[in-house]
Design a protein around this motif. Structure first.
Motif, PDB file in Angstrom:
ATOM      1  N   SER A 177      50.039  38.796  44.255  1.00 58.79           N
ATOM      2  CA  SER A 177      49.656  39.029  42.864  1.00 58.79           C
ATOM      3  C   SER A 177      49.405  37.714  42.140  1.00 58.79           C
ATOM      4  O   SER A 177      49.795  36.635  42.606  1.00 58.79           O
ATOM      5  N   ALA A 178      48.752  37.830  40.969  1.00 55.43           N
ATOM      6  CA  ALA A 178      48.409  36.680  40.125  1.00 55.43           C
ATOM      7  C   ALA A 178      47.520  35.699  40.878  1.00 55.43           C
ATOM      8  O   ALA A 178      47.713  34.487  40.834  1.00 55.43           O
ATOM      9  N   ILE A 179      46.530  36.241  41.559  1.00 50.72           N
ATOM     10  CA  ILE A 179      45.611  35.435  42.344  1.00 50.72           C
ATOM     11  C   ILE A 179      44.200  36.015  42.187  1.00 50.72           C
ATOM     12  O   ILE A 179      44.026  37.237  42.103  1.00 50.72           O
ATOM     13  N   VAL A 180      43.194  35.161  42.109  1.00 48.63           N
ATOM     14  CA  VAL A 180      41.794  35.575  42.011  1.00 48.63           C
ATOM     15  C   VAL A 180      40.968  34.716  42.973  1.00 48.63           C
ATOM     16  O   VAL A 180      41.480  33.781  43.579  1.00 48.63           O
ATOM     17  N   ASN A 181      39.680  35.105  43.082  1.00 47.78           N
ATOM     18  CA  ASN A 181      38.773  34.400  44.009  1.00 47.78           C
ATOM     19  C   ASN A 181      39.360  34.382  45.419  1.00 47.78           C
ATOM     20  O   ASN A 181      39.300  33.376  46.131  1.00 47.78           O
ATOM     21  N   THR A 182      39.905  35.518  45.801  1.00 48.18           N
ATOM     22  CA  THR A 182      40.719  35.574  47.011  1.00 48.18           C
ATOM     23  C   THR A 182      39.882  35.893  48.245  1.00 48.18           C
ATOM     24  O   THR A 182      38.879  36.612  48.182  1.00 48.18           O
ATOM     25  N   GLN A 183      40.347  35.370  49.360  1.00 50.11           N
ATOM     26  CA  GLN A 183      39.731  35.647  50.659  1.00 50.11           C
ATOM     27  C   GLN A 183      40.829  35.962  51.657  1.00 50.11           C
ATOM     28  O   GLN A 183      41.840  35.263  51.746  1.00 50.11           O
ATOM     29  N   LYS A 192      41.338  44.629  49.643  1.00 50.20           N
ATOM     30  CA  LYS A 192      41.040  44.948  48.254  1.00 50.20           C
ATOM     31  C   LYS A 192      41.301  43.677  47.463  1.00 50.20           C
ATOM     32  O   LYS A 192      42.458  43.299  47.240  1.00 50.20           O
ATOM     33  N   LEU A 193      40.243  43.009  47.063  1.00 54.60           N
ATOM     34  CA  LEU A 193      40.345  41.682  46.489  1.00 54.60           C
ATOM     35  C   LEU A 193      40.332  41.729  44.965  1.00 54.60           C
ATOM     36  O   LEU A 193      39.528  42.444  44.358  1.00 54.60           O
ATOM     37  N   ASP A 194      41.234  40.954  44.355  1.00 57.83           N
ATOM     38  CA  ASP A 194      41.233  40.729  42.909  1.00 57.83           C
ATOM     39  C   ASP A 194      41.249  42.035  42.109  1.00 57.83           C
ATOM     40  O   ASP A 194      40.557  42.171  41.097  1.00 57.83           O
ATOM     41  N   ALA A 195      42.050  42.995  42.550  1.00 56.72           N
ATOM     42  CA  ALA A 195      42.143  44.265  41.829  1.00 56.72           C
ATOM     43  C   ALA A 195      42.931  44.063  40.537  1.00 56.72           C
ATOM     44  O   ALA A 195      44.017  43.474  40.554  1.00 56.72           O
ATOM     45  N   PRO A 196      42.415  44.534  39.393  1.00 56.04           N
ATOM     46  CA  PRO A 196      43.108  44.301  38.117  1.00 56.04           C
ATOM     47  C   PRO A 196      44.361  45.158  37.990  1.00 56.04           C
ATOM     48  O   PRO A 196      44.387  46.326  38.364  1.00 56.04           O
ATOM     49  N   ASP A 221      49.241  30.910  60.904  1.00 58.10           N
ATOM     50  CA  ASP A 221      48.109  30.344  60.177  1.00 58.10           C
ATOM     51  C   ASP A 221      47.894  31.106  58.865  1.00 58.10           C
ATOM     52  O   ASP A 221      48.273  32.276  58.748  1.00 58.10           O
ATOM     53  N   PRO A 222      47.289  30.455  57.861  1.00 57.20           N
ATOM     54  CA  PRO A 222      47.087  31.130  56.561  1.00 57.20           C
ATOM     55  C   PRO A 222      46.307  32.432  56.699  1.00 57.20           C
ATOM     56  O   PRO A 222      45.319  32.518  57.425  1.00 57.20           O
ATOM     57  N   LEU A 223      46.771  33.448  55.973  1.00 57.96           N
ATOM     58  CA  LEU A 223      46.129  34.757  55.976  1.00 57.96           C
ATOM     59  C   LEU A 223      45.351  35.028  54.695  1.00 57.96           C
ATOM     60  O   LEU A 223      44.580  35.987  54.639  1.00 57.96           O
ATOM     61  N   MET A 224      45.553  34.169  53.669  1.00 54.86           N
ATOM     62  CA  MET A 224      44.925  34.416  52.386  1.00 54.86           C
ATOM     63  C   MET A 224      44.767  33.100  51.632  1.00 54.86           C
ATOM     64  O   MET A 224      45.627  32.226  51.704  1.00 54.86           O
ATOM     65  N   THR A 225      43.642  32.945  50.945  1.00 58.71           N
ATOM     66  CA  THR A 225      43.438  31.801  50.058  1.00 58.71           C
ATOM     67  C   THR A 225      42.849  32.308  48.750  1.00 58.71           C
ATOM     68  O   THR A 225      42.160  33.334  48.713  1.00 58.71           O
ATOM     69  N   GLY A 226      43.134  31.598  47.655  1.00 53.39           N
ATOM     70  CA  GLY A 226      42.616  32.005  46.356  1.00 53.39           C
ATOM     71  C   GLY A 226      43.013  31.011  45.286  1.00 53.39           C
ATOM     72  O   GLY A 226      43.495  29.911  45.573  1.00 53.39           O
ATOM     73  N   THR A 227      42.825  31.414  44.035  1.00 52.95           N
ATOM     74  CA  THR A 227      43.127  30.572  42.881  1.00 52.95           C
ATOM     75  C   THR A 227      44.227  31.226  42.053  1.00 52.95           C
ATOM     76  O   THR A 227      44.154  32.419  41.744  1.00 52.95           O
ATOM     77  N   ALA A 228      45.236  30.440  41.708  1.00 57.12           N
ATOM     78  CA  ALA A 228      46.360  30.969  40.934  1.00 57.12           C
ATOM     79  C   ALA A 228      45.943  31.288  39.510  1.00 57.12           C
ATOM     80  O   ALA A 228      45.243  30.501  38.858  1.00 57.12           O
ATOM     81  N   GLU A 229      46.373  32.458  39.012  1.00 56.38           N
ATOM     82  CA  GLU A 229      46.212  32.790  37.608  1.00 56.38           C
ATOM     83  C   GLU A 229      47.354  32.176  36.805  1.00 56.38           C
ATOM     84  O   GLU A 229      48.385  31.774  37.359  1.00 56.38           O
TER      85      GLU A 229
END
Length: 310
Positions: A177-183, A192-196, A221-229
């Protein structure tokens, strides 16, 4: 700035969504039997395989939660790691005693900012661990620019799975949670990416389901990357920093099996060897003395015989 109340409300939405996805009841509705969790780390490697003759089904999740069990007198944001183990029909159900054995094997140890539980529910053994504050860095790293990299302890999960004679590790769900621009990485079967959520917070879901053709990741190894809200800093109390090692629960597979001690030099084994050697030397000497006496007796007899005939 997001309030803690708004964040906990968002986390409640995450928890409800998670229960719907994995098909389980929420903790408040579950009629589980608590199983004691050993606070001291396991001291010896398990004898494998565990639960021989049984087919075991295993699923796991890693998700954000709000916990009252961290011993700080208030609800705090945590990362929740949970494993569910049950027998696959027609194998006999896992018993309460067997669940206790699994808790002692896989879920031992204690540490700051960490709380673990094990519950038994009608043949299902549920192992749960909560990580708060800096302990959550076992699962995420955060750069100064707000980039989040998230991982899960997949190596340990697969070690647990491989400890059974026959296992079906069928599903792993990862919510952040609290993450956007996620991969999502490692080819999940569902994303399900960046669900509000409420409070202007977003949630990303990455799921690996073998029934849908996915392969459960086997490395850390990393399973997810994104930008912190901003909520990640304000409500979650997240901190900038790298990954840290996962030290709890204690991993029994890192313990080297003890071997029987071999006698050292100067011990009773050496003494026994020396005693045996001494006995052998004594026997040789005794035999030699006896032979010499027999020869001497023969010589005396021959001498007396010659004197009588002369």
């Amino acid at each position: 700035m997001m309030t803690r109340t708004a964040l906990f409300r968002a986390l409640a939405c995450v928890a409800a969504a998670a229960c719907c996805v994995v098909g389980v009841s929420s903790p408040s509705d579950a009629a589980d039997t608590p199983v004691p969790v050993p606070p001291s780390p396991v001291s010896q490697a398990p004898e494998l395989p565990l639960l021989p003759g049984r087919e075991i089904k295993m699923t796991a999740t890693l998700q954000p939660r709000a916990s009252d069990d961290m011993g700080v007198g208030e609800r705090v944001h945590v990362s929740e790691l949970q494993i569910r183990l049950r027998s696959k029909y027609p194998s006999p159900k896992i018993t309460l005693d067997e669940c206790t054995m699994l808790a002692n094997t896989f879920w031992s140890g204690s540490a700051p900012n960490y709380h673990s539980t094990v519950d038994y529910d009608s043949g299902t053994c549920i192992l749960t661990a909560h990580y708060a504050n800096d302990a959550r860095h076992a699962f995420y790293s955060l750069d100064e620019d707000g980039t989040i990299t998230a991982r899960a302890p997949m190596v340990y999960l697969h070690q647990i799975a491989s400890s059974f004679e026959t296992v079906h590790f069928t599903r792993f769900d990862y919510w952040f949670s609290a993450i956007v621009n996620t991969q999502c990485n490692a080819d999940p079967s569902y994303t399900k990416l960046d669900a509000p959520l409420s409070g202007n917070v977003h949630l990303t879901t990455c799921t690996w389901n073998t029934d849908k053709g996915a392969t459960i990741p086997t490395t850390d190894d990393p399973l997810m990357t994104g930008t912190a809200e901003q909520a990640f800093y304000d409500g979650d109390h997240a901190t900038v920093g790298p990954f840290t090692d996962l030290t709890v629960p204690a991993n029994p597979f890192t313990i080297t099996p003890t071997q029987a001690d071999e006698p050292a030099s100067g011990t009773s084994a050496d003494a026994a060897s020396e005693s045996s050697s001494a006995s052998s030397r004594g026997l040789v000497i005794a035999v030699g003395v006896g032979a010499a006496l027999l020869l001497l007796a023969a010589a005396v007899g021959i001498t007396w015989a010659r004197r009588r005939t002369s």
